[in-house]
Design a protein around this motif. Structure first.
Motif, short mmCIF file in Angstrom:
data_model
loop_
_atom_site.label_atom_id
_atom_site.label_comp_id
_atom_site.label_asym_id
_atom_site.label_seq_id
_atom_site.Cartn_x
_atom_site.Cartn_y
_atom_site.Cartn_z
N TRP A 1 0.83 -1.21 0.00
CA TRP A 1 0.00 0.00 0.00
C TRP A 1 0.86 1.26 0.00
CZ3 TRP A 1 -4.63 -0.12 -1.65
CH2 TRP A 1 -5.42 -1.24 -1.45
N ILE A 2 1.93 1.23 0.78
CA ILE A 2 2.83 2.38 0.82
C ILE A 2 3.43 2.62 -0.55
CG2 ILE A 2 5.00 3.25 1.79
CD1 ILE A 2 4.29 1.58 4.34
N TRP A 3 3.86 1.57 -1.21
CA TRP A 3 4.47 1.69 -2.53
C TRP A 3 3.47 2.16 -3.57
CZ3 TRP A 3 7.22 -2.58 -5.85
CH2 TRP A 3 8.30 -2.00 -6.50
N LEU A 4 2.24 1.64 -3.51
CA LEU A 4 1.20 2.08 -4.45
C LEU A 4 0.85 3.55 -4.25
CD1 LEU A 4 -1.16 -1.02 -4.52
CD2 LEU A 4 0.39 -0.24 -6.32
N ILE A 5 0.78 3.99 -3.01
CA ILE A 5 0.51 5.41 -2.73
C ILE A 5 1.66 6.27 -3.25
CG2 ILE A 5 0.33 7.11 -0.86
CD1 ILE A 5 -1.24 4.90 0.71
N GLN A 6 2.89 5.82 -3.05
CA GLN A 6 4.03 6.56 -3.55
C GLN A 6 4.00 6.64 -5.08
OE1 GLN A 6 7.90 4.79 -3.08
NE2 GLN A 6 8.93 6.77 -3.10
N PHE A 7 3.70 5.53 -5.74
CA PHE A 7 3.61 5.52 -7.20
C PHE A 7 2.53 6.48 -7.69
CE2 PHE A 7 6.18 1.66 -7.57
CZ PHE A 7 6.82 1.90 -8.77
N ALA A 8 1.35 6.45 -7.05
CA ALA A 8 0.24 7.31 -7.47
C ALA A 8 0.57 8.79 -7.27
CB ALA A 8 -1.03 6.93 -6.72
N ALA A 9 1.15 9.11 -6.11
CA ALA A 9 1.49 10.51 -5.82
C ALA A 9 2.55 11.02 -6.78
CB ALA A 9 1.95 10.65 -4.37
N MET A 10 3.58 10.22 -7.02
CA MET A 10 4.65 10.65 -7.92
C MET A 10 4.16 10.72 -9.37
SD MET A 10 7.13 11.58 -6.09
CE MET A 10 8.09 12.06 -7.50
N LEU A 11 3.24 9.86 -9.76
CA LEU A 11 2.68 9.95 -11.11
C LEU A 11 1.90 11.24 -11.28
CD1 LEU A 11 2.22 8.75 -13.90
CD2 LEU A 11 0.23 7.57 -12.97
N ALA A 12 1.08 11.59 -10.29
CA ALA A 12 0.31 12.83 -10.37
C ALA A 12 1.23 14.06 -10.45
CB ALA A 12 -0.62 12.94 -9.16
N LEU A 13 2.24 14.10 -9.60
CA LEU A 13 3.17 15.23 -9.63
C LEU A 13 4.00 15.26 -10.91
CD1 LEU A 13 4.29 15.15 -5.93
CD2 LEU A 13 2.94 16.92 -7.03
N SER A 14 4.37 14.10 -11.40
CA SER A 14 5.15 14.04 -12.63
C SER A 14 4.32 14.44 -13.85
CB SER A 14 5.72 12.64 -12.82
OG SER A 14 6.65 12.34 -11.80
N LEU A 15 3.04 14.12 -13.83
CA LEU A 15 2.15 14.57 -14.91
C LEU A 15 2.06 16.10 -14.92
CD1 LEU A 15 -0.71 11.93 -14.67
CD2 LEU A 15 0.85 12.25 -16.60
N LEU A 16 1.94 16.69 -13.74
CA LEU A 16 1.92 18.15 -13.66
C LEU A 16 3.25 18.75 -14.11
CD1 LEU A 16 0.04 18.70 -10.27
CD2 LEU A 16 -0.80 19.15 -12.57
N ALA A 17 4.35 18.09 -13.76
CA ALA A 17 5.66 18.59 -14.18
C ALA A 17 5.82 18.48 -15.70
CB ALA A 17 6.77 17.82 -13.48
N ALA A 18 5.30 17.42 -16.29
CA ALA A 18 5.37 17.28 -17.75
C ALA A 18 4.54 18.37 -18.43
CB ALA A 18 4.88 15.89 -18.17
N LEU A 19 3.43 18.71 -17.84
CA LEU A 19 2.58 19.77 -18.40
C LEU A 19 3.10 21.17 -18.10
CD1 LEU A 19 -0.93 18.26 -17.66
CD2 LEU A 19 0.12 18.57 -19.91
N SER A 20 4.07 21.26 -17.21
CA SER A 20 4.58 22.58 -16.82
C SER A 20 5.28 23.30 -17.97
CB SER A 20 5.54 22.45 -15.64
OG SER A 20 6.74 21.83 -16.03
N ILE A 21 5.59 22.60 -19.03
CA ILE A 21 6.22 23.26 -20.18
C ILE A 21 5.27 24.28 -20.80
CG2 ILE A 21 5.58 21.66 -22.02
CD1 ILE A 21 8.59 21.93 -22.91
N LEU A 22 3.99 24.09 -20.56
CA LEU A 22 3.01 25.06 -21.06
C LEU A 22 3.13 26.39 -20.34
CD1 LEU A 22 -0.06 22.65 -21.29
CD2 LEU A 22 1.48 23.36 -23.15
N GLY A 23 3.73 26.39 -19.17
CA GLY A 23 3.95 27.61 -18.40
C GLY A 23 5.24 28.33 -18.75
#
Length: 115
Positions: free
Chosen positions: A11-33
């Protein structure tokens, strides 16, 4: 070992994967800024958050040898999802290194708390 604690690491690993995926998606989209914002996210924000997440995951019970994997892996996957190609290699390696240091720090803090 109690049944509830047996799969706690998963569960800890899955939560870490989900949180890092969400933040990494935002970072990938940050090029629009703008390029500056994108460089800031890739070179500073994601490695810092990756290190903290690896440290926290290790302290919560995840093995430190696997706690560092999620941040750089999700940075790579998020860029593939958003843009269809791999990100620059250097920021991913920086994220992996800082996450590895964060996981080691979490292990040291966990051992110190036991004493």
């Amino acid at each position: 070992m109690q049944k509830g604690k047996r799969l706690m690491w998963l569960w800890i690993w899955l939560i870490q994967f989900a949180a890092m995926l969400a933040l990494s998606l935002l970072a990938a989209l940050s090029i629009l800024g703008g390029r500056f914002v994108h460089i800031l996210c890739l070179w500073i924000l994601l490695p810092a958050i990756g290190g903290v997440s690896a440290c926290v995951a290790t302290r919560k019970g995840l093995l430190n040898y696997v706690a560092w994997i999620a941040p750089p892996a999700m940075e790579f996957v998020a860029n593939r999802i958003v843009w269809g190609y791999a990100p620059e290699v250097a920021p991913v390696f920086l994220c992996a290194f800082v996450s590895l240091v964060g996981a080691a720090t979490g292990e040291v803090l966990k051992r110190q708390a036991r004493k």
